[in-house]
Write an enzyme that holds these catalytic residues in place. Structure first.
Site, PDB file in Angstrom:
ATOM      1  N   ARG A   1       0.869  -1.188   0.000  1.00 51.95           N
ATOM      2  CA  ARG A   1       0.000   0.000   0.000  1.00 51.95           C
ATOM      3  C   ARG A   1       0.897   1.225   0.000  1.00 51.95           C
ATOM      4  O   ARG A   1       1.733   1.390   0.888  1.00 51.95           O
ATOM      5  CB  ARG A   1      -0.887  -0.012   1.243  1.00 51.95           C
ATOM      6  CG  ARG A   1      -1.772   1.241   1.417  1.00 51.95           C
ATOM      7  CD  ARG A   1      -2.779   1.345   0.287  1.00 51.95           C
ATOM      8  NE  ARG A   1      -3.836   2.301   0.587  1.00 51.95           N
ATOM      9  CZ  ARG A   1      -3.745   3.623   0.432  1.00 51.95           C
ATOM     10  NH1 ARG A   1      -2.607   4.158  -0.019  1.00 51.95           N
ATOM     11  NH2 ARG A   1      -4.765   4.408   0.708  1.00 51.95           N
TER      12      ARG A   1
ATOM     13  N   GLU B   1     -10.923   5.371  -6.055  1.00 48.34           N
ATOM     14  CA  GLU B   1     -11.297   3.972  -6.213  1.00 48.34           C
ATOM     15  C   GLU B   1     -11.677   3.707  -7.671  1.00 48.34           C
ATOM     16  O   GLU B   1     -11.986   4.632  -8.437  1.00 48.34           O
ATOM     17  CB  GLU B   1     -12.469   3.636  -5.292  1.00 48.34           C
ATOM     18  CG  GLU B   1     -12.174   3.803  -3.813  1.00 48.34           C
ATOM     19  CD  GLU B   1     -11.159   2.798  -3.298  1.00 48.34           C
ATOM     20  OE1 GLU B   1     -11.042   1.707  -3.913  1.00 48.34           O
ATOM     21  OE2 GLU B   1     -10.492   3.078  -2.292  1.00 48.34           O
TER      22      GLU B   1
ATOM     23  N   ARG C   1      -1.387  -5.569   4.308  1.00 49.51           N
ATOM     24  CA  ARG C   1      -0.518  -4.973   3.306  1.00 49.51           C
ATOM     25  C   ARG C   1       0.664  -4.268   3.965  1.00 49.51           C
ATOM     26  O   ARG C   1       0.525  -3.702   5.048  1.00 49.51           O
ATOM     27  CB  ARG C   1      -1.297  -3.980   2.440  1.00 49.51           C
ATOM     28  CG  ARG C   1      -2.449  -4.595   1.677  1.00 49.51           C
ATOM     29  CD  ARG C   1      -3.284  -3.546   0.956  1.00 49.51           C
ATOM     30  NE  ARG C   1      -3.873  -2.582   1.883  1.00 49.51           N
ATOM     31  CZ  ARG C   1      -4.751  -1.633   1.522  1.00 49.51           C
ATOM     32  NH1 ARG C   1      -5.126  -1.542   0.253  1.00 49.51           N
ATOM     33  NH2 ARG C   1      -5.234  -0.800   2.413  1.00 49.51           N
TER      34      ARG C   1
END
Length: 335
Positions: free
Chosen positions: A219, A227, A261
């Site tokens: 990330r 998004e 992540r």
């Protein structure tokens, strides 16, 4: 490394007195290290007597030898001086007293002044960095969206080599044998088993040899891209893909998020990926989690130039879009 170590062991090594290595500085120490690495590769056992010189458990000692072995495979040293430098660099995160103790154990010369042994941990990263990764080349499938990527790291890297589960190593070996027999059904089943454990085998990617690699989901720290279903979501993903596809990445990892992540800064050569995304208007500065002033300045540059998502007069923040979606607020659609 096997051939190099085997040659040193068979041609150069001569018996030494019992009761410790008892080697003198120079070639004898170099040969002794090569012999011990060769034996460690086959037995997983560190040299007898090492514990008398160092205050560390057998497990920790094995971790050191895994790191030294992995570094040797990447660039085999040719003499005692190079071997000493290799040890220092492979163990750069360990205490100076242990590094010096290992050098003394083999009678290896103290490296030149240009090679520094850390007092505790060599601080070569920004504050807060936990570790670094050097990925294999990434492909289009690596990019999930504008701020998340998947990378693979060669398990021969020092940090990875000591952490590969035995079950994964065994499955990789059996898969190679299955492919040699052209039993591709079995090979595919083993590849799936390896993948379930968070690893992957790349076939013949390095000098004809397979590469067993570890999977990391990354990330990008300090930014939040639109998004996929938001305006500029597809453009943000494409911008990230264009930056990194086919490239090896250098990643500084700070932490792990709640989704597992690794949160980090991503570099592609001399390019700082987050900087480019912010300046081109394909990501917001995620100031709630990262207050670096340069990130705010890069975003202001994009806003002033009205590039990327800033071409819109009132772009929606991704974190507010996600909140609305969680709460069932109708999501606006865009042509």
């Amino acid at each position: 490394m096997g051939n190099t170590l085997r040659r040193l062991y068979e041609e150069c090594y001569s018996p030494r007195p019992e009761g410790g290595h008892g080697v003198s500085p120079g070639t004898a120490g170099f040969d002794a290290l090569a012999r011990d690495l060769f034996q460690f590769e086959n037995t997983g056992q560190v040299p007898e007597g090492l514990s008398q010189h160092l205050e560390a458990s057998k497990k920790t000692q094995a971790t050191w030898y895994n790191k030294i072995q992995a570094a040797w495979k990447e660039e085999p040293p040719k003499n005692a001086e190079q071997a000493a430098t290799l040890i220092v660099r492979a163990l750069h995160k360990h205490h100076k007293v242990n590094v010096e103790g290992l050098l003394a154990f083999y009678g290896l010369p103290y490296p030149a002044a240009s090679v520094q042994i850390p007092e505790q941990t060599l601080q070569k990263w920004p504050v807060g960095v936990k570790f670094e990764l050097h990925s294999l080349q990434v492909d289009a499938r690596a990019v999930a969206d504008g701020d998340t990527i998947t990378v693979y790291v060669d398990t021969k890297k020092p940090r990875e080599s000591s952490e590969v589960p035995v079950s994964v190593q065994k499955a990789a070996m059996e898969r190679r044998e299955a492919r040699t027999r052209r039993d591709y059904v079995r090979a595919d089943a083993l590849q799936n088993q390896i993948a379930d454990a968070g690893y992957r085998v790349f076939d013949g990617a390095r000098n004809g040899d397979d590469i067993l690699s570890r999977k990391y989901r990354i990330r990008l720290r300090g930014v939040d891209a639109p998004e996929s279903k938001m305006p500029y979501g597809k453009e943000a993903k494409e911008a990230l893909l264009n930056l990194i596809e086919g490239k090896s990445l250098h990643i500084l990892v700070y932490e792990q998020d709640r989704y597992g992540r690794s949160v980090g800064d991503v570099y592609c050569g001399n390019i700082f990926v987050q900087e480019v995304l912010l300046k081109r208007g394909f990501a917001w500065h995620y100031s709630q989690y990262d207050q670096r002033p340069e990130f705010a300045e890069w975003q202001k540059e994009a806003q002033a130039a009205r590039v990327g998502l800033w071409a819109s007069s009132n772009p929606q923040k991704p974190w507010e879009w996600r909140k609305d979606k969680r709460e069932g607020v109708p999501i606006a659609t865009f042509a």
